[in-house]
Design a protein around this motif. Structure first.
Motif, mmCIF file in Angstrom:
data_model
loop_
_atom_site.group_PDB
_atom_site.id
_atom_site.type_symbol
_atom_site.label_atom_id
_atom_site.label_comp_id
_atom_site.label_asym_id
_atom_site.label_seq_id
_atom_site.Cartn_x
_atom_site.Cartn_y
_atom_site.Cartn_z
ATOM 1 N N ARG A 130 5.321 -2.242 -11.487
ATOM 2 C CA ARG A 130 4.907 -1.029 -10.777
ATOM 3 C C ARG A 130 3.590 -1.265 -10.054
ATOM 4 O O ARG A 130 3.408 -0.822 -8.912
ATOM 5 C CB ARG A 130 4.741 0.137 -11.765
ATOM 6 C CG ARG A 130 5.997 0.875 -12.129
ATOM 7 C CD ARG A 130 6.660 1.608 -10.980
ATOM 8 N NE ARG A 130 5.851 2.640 -10.383
ATOM 9 C CZ ARG A 130 5.817 3.902 -10.773
ATOM 10 N NH1 ARG A 130 6.570 4.297 -11.793
ATOM 11 N NH2 ARG A 130 5.074 4.787 -10.155
ATOM 12 N N ALA A 131 2.671 -1.979 -10.689
ATOM 13 C CA ALA A 131 1.389 -2.289 -10.045
ATOM 14 C C ALA A 131 1.606 -3.176 -8.832
ATOM 15 O O ALA A 131 0.959 -2.999 -7.790
ATOM 16 C CB ALA A 131 0.451 -2.957 -11.040
ATOM 17 N N ALA A 132 2.512 -4.139 -8.950
ATOM 18 C CA ALA A 132 2.810 -5.022 -7.822
ATOM 19 C C ALA A 132 3.432 -4.251 -6.672
ATOM 20 O O ALA A 132 3.135 -4.503 -5.494
ATOM 21 C CB ALA A 132 3.731 -6.149 -8.274
ATOM 22 N N LEU A 133 4.281 -3.285 -6.981
ATOM 23 C CA LEU A 133 4.894 -2.465 -5.932
ATOM 24 C C LEU A 133 3.851 -1.584 -5.251
ATOM 25 O O LEU A 133 3.897 -1.361 -4.041
ATOM 26 C CB LEU A 133 6.000 -1.598 -6.531
ATOM 27 C CG LEU A 133 7.245 -2.350 -6.982
ATOM 28 C CD1 LEU A 133 8.130 -1.454 -7.843
ATOM 29 C CD2 LEU A 133 8.025 -2.891 -5.789
ATOM 30 N N ALA A 134 2.892 -1.095 -6.028
ATOM 31 C CA ALA A 134 1.831 -0.262 -5.456
ATOM 32 C C ALA A 134 0.921 -1.061 -4.541
ATOM 33 O O ALA A 134 0.329 -0.514 -3.604
ATOM 34 C CB ALA A 134 1.011 0.380 -6.576
ATOM 35 N N ALA A 135 0.811 -2.362 -4.807
ATOM 36 C CA ALA A 135 -0.072 -3.224 -4.015
ATOM 37 C C ALA A 135 0.643 -3.919 -2.866
ATOM 38 O O ALA A 135 -0.001 -4.559 -2.033
ATOM 39 C CB ALA A 135 -0.719 -4.266 -4.921
ATOM 40 N N ALA A 136 1.965 -3.818 -2.810
ATOM 41 C CA ALA A 136 2.735 -4.519 -1.779
ATOM 42 C C ALA A 136 2.324 -4.059 -0.384
ATOM 43 O O ALA A 136 2.074 -2.875 -0.158
ATOM 44 C CB ALA A 136 4.226 -4.287 -1.989
ATOM 45 N N THR A 137 2.279 -5.007 0.543
ATOM 46 C CA THR A 137 1.863 -4.687 1.909
ATOM 47 C C THR A 137 2.999 -4.800 2.922
ATOM 48 O O THR A 137 2.788 -4.574 4.112
ATOM 49 C CB THR A 137 0.716 -5.610 2.348
ATOM 50 O OG1 THR A 137 1.154 -6.971 2.278
ATOM 51 C CG2 THR A 137 -0.499 -5.419 1.443
ATOM 52 N N SER A 138 4.186 -5.159 2.454
ATOM 53 C CA SER A 138 5.312 -5.308 3.370
ATOM 54 C C SER A 138 6.618 -5.060 2.629
ATOM 55 O O SER A 138 6.674 -5.109 1.384
ATOM 56 C CB SER A 138 5.343 -6.721 3.967
ATOM 57 O OG SER A 138 5.643 -7.682 2.963
ATOM 58 N N ALA A 139 7.677 -4.806 3.406
ATOM 59 C CA ALA A 139 9.000 -4.626 2.808
ATOM 60 C C ALA A 139 9.440 -5.887 2.081
ATOM 61 O O ALA A 139 10.073 -5.817 1.025
ATOM 62 C CB ALA A 139 10.009 -4.253 3.892
ATOM 63 N N ALA A 140 9.088 -7.045 2.640
ATOM 64 C CA ALA A 140 9.463 -8.302 2.003
ATOM 65 C C ALA A 140 8.832 -8.433 0.623
ATOM 66 O O ALA A 140 9.470 -8.922 -0.328
ATOM 67 C CB ALA A 140 9.061 -9.483 2.888
ATOM 68 N N GLU A 141 7.591 -7.990 0.476
ATOM 69 C CA GLU A 141 6.935 -8.048 -0.824
ATOM 70 C C GLU A 141 7.596 -7.101 -1.815
ATOM 71 O O GLU A 141 7.766 -7.437 -2.999
ATOM 72 C CB GLU A 141 5.450 -7.708 -0.685
ATOM 73 C CG GLU A 141 4.623 -8.799 -0.025
ATOM 74 C CD GLU A 141 3.134 -8.455 -0.012
ATOM 75 O OE1 GLU A 141 2.694 -7.669 -0.888
ATOM 76 O OE2 GLU A 141 2.423 -8.957 0.867
ATOM 77 N N VAL A 142 7.970 -5.917 -1.357
ATOM 78 C CA VAL A 142 8.674 -4.981 -2.228
ATOM 79 C C VAL A 142 9.967 -5.606 -2.728
ATOM 80 O O VAL A 142 10.270 -5.591 -3.928
ATOM 81 C CB VAL A 142 8.971 -3.657 -1.488
ATOM 82 C CG1 VAL A 142 9.917 -2.781 -2.314
ATOM 83 C CG2 VAL A 142 7.679 -2.906 -1.206
ATOM 84 N N LEU A 143 10.745 -6.165 -1.829
ATOM 85 C CA LEU A 143 12.011 -6.783 -2.219
ATOM 86 C C LEU A 143 11.792 -7.960 -3.155
ATOM 87 O O LEU A 143 12.587 -8.187 -4.080
ATOM 88 C CB LEU A 143 12.785 -7.227 -0.976
ATOM 89 C CG LEU A 143 13.312 -6.089 -0.095
ATOM 90 C CD1 LEU A 143 13.865 -6.639 1.209
ATOM 91 C CD2 LEU A 143 14.370 -5.278 -0.839
ATOM 92 N N GLY A 144 10.715 -8.683 -2.965
ATOM 93 C CA GLY A 144 10.403 -9.796 -3.848
ATOM 94 C C GLY A 144 10.132 -9.336 -5.266
ATOM 95 O O GLY A 144 10.590 -9.951 -6.232
ATOM 96 N N VAL A 145 9.391 -8.226 -5.407
ATOM 97 C CA VAL A 145 9.115 -7.681 -6.732
ATOM 98 C C VAL A 145 10.401 -7.170 -7.374
ATOM 99 O O VAL A 145 10.674 -7.414 -8.558
ATOM 100 C CB VAL A 145 8.076 -6.549 -6.648
ATOM 101 C CG1 VAL A 145 7.893 -5.897 -8.015
ATOM 102 C CG2 VAL A 145 6.746 -7.069 -6.133
#
Length: 264
Positions: A130-145
């Motif tokens: 959840r912390a990683a999703l809150a810090a994500a800066t792009s759609a690619a980062e969200v999908l990676g998490v």
């Protein structure tokens, strides 16, 4: 790719979106479903109407709303959208407001997305992801998490029992109930099954996710019903124990609910 990321395209992810209230937040999520060919705009109205009719039962964990409605002709294919809000908004859920993450699901039927929902429940219940999703800066980062890129935190500890079966039960069945049967009840089912697994009760207790209409007919088959406060009010007294769960991803809360209802 996972079952979850199969349903969520990069074009259906928006980070730091603006919304003045919960209806606008659902509107942003619904517009993404339309833009990616998952639904028509009628489905957005259906998601809003579901909350207006049943209350904020879709807010199933702190800061998280899972917007959805029943399968309908407005659903063109099963898919999801992901909206992280720039500023959180209130949905009217005392235990889980304010909301800064809205995930919308459109399901063409009640079964095709169950694996994806189990994956999403694990992500939402994992503090580090959840912390990683809150810090994500792009759609690619969200999908990676979502695909498992962030190291998972240690699971929330639930007290366990070595008992081989639930004592004092006669039906060995628990219902998890939501308004539409395709979304939030699956989150609750996944967390409940995790606790039952830790207790080693999984072989003895059947868990069924269902909606308010079906629950009224199936209640007498169950030992216990787990649901939200809003849905509990809609169900009324069904003649079996019913426990309200605030955080559908909390193993500790569900562990406590089971201990209160079974002879532990």
């Amino acid at each position: 790719m996972s079952a979850l990321t199969d349903l969520l395209s990069p074009e259906a992810i928006v980070l730091d979106a603006a919304a003045d209230d919960w209806q606008e937040a659902i509107g942003v999520a619904g517009a993404l479903l339309v833009r990616t060919g998952v639904t028509t705009d009628v489905y957005t109205r259906e998601m809003v109407d579901s909350v207006l009719e049943k209350g904020p039962y879709i807010v199933i964990a702190p800061g998280f709303a899972f917007a959805h409605a029943r399968p309908s002709p407005a659903v063109l294919r099963t898919g999801m959208s992901w909206v992280r809000l720039a500023e959180p908004v209130a949905f009217g859920s005392p235990g889980n407001d304010p909301v800064d993450l809205v995930v919308a699901l459109a399901a063409s039927d009640a079964k095709a997305h169950t694996t994806a929902m189990a994956e999403l429940a694990k992500v939402i219940g994992d503090a580090s992801r959840r912390a990683a999703l809150a810090a994500a800066t792009s759609a690619a980062e969200v999908l990676g998490v979502l695909d498992g890129g962030a190291a998972p935190a240690a699971p929330e500890t639930a007290r366990t029992s070595s008992s081989g079966a639930a004592r004092g039960t006669t039906k060995n069945k628990i219902l998890t109930v939501c308004g539409n049967g395709v979304g939030t009840s699956l989150f609750l089912k996944n967390t409940l099954e995790k606790v039952l697994g830790e207790w080693r009760w999984s072989p003895f207790i059947e868990v069924e996710a269902t909606d308010t209409i079906s629950a009224k007919g199936k209640a007498k088959e169950a030992d216990l019903i787990l649901t939200s406060g809003e849905i509990a009010k809609a169900l009324g007294d069904l003649g079996v124990p019913m426990t309200v769960i605030e955080n559908f991803t909390s193993t500790a809360e569900i562990d406590a609910a089971l201990r209160a209802n079974y002879d532990i």
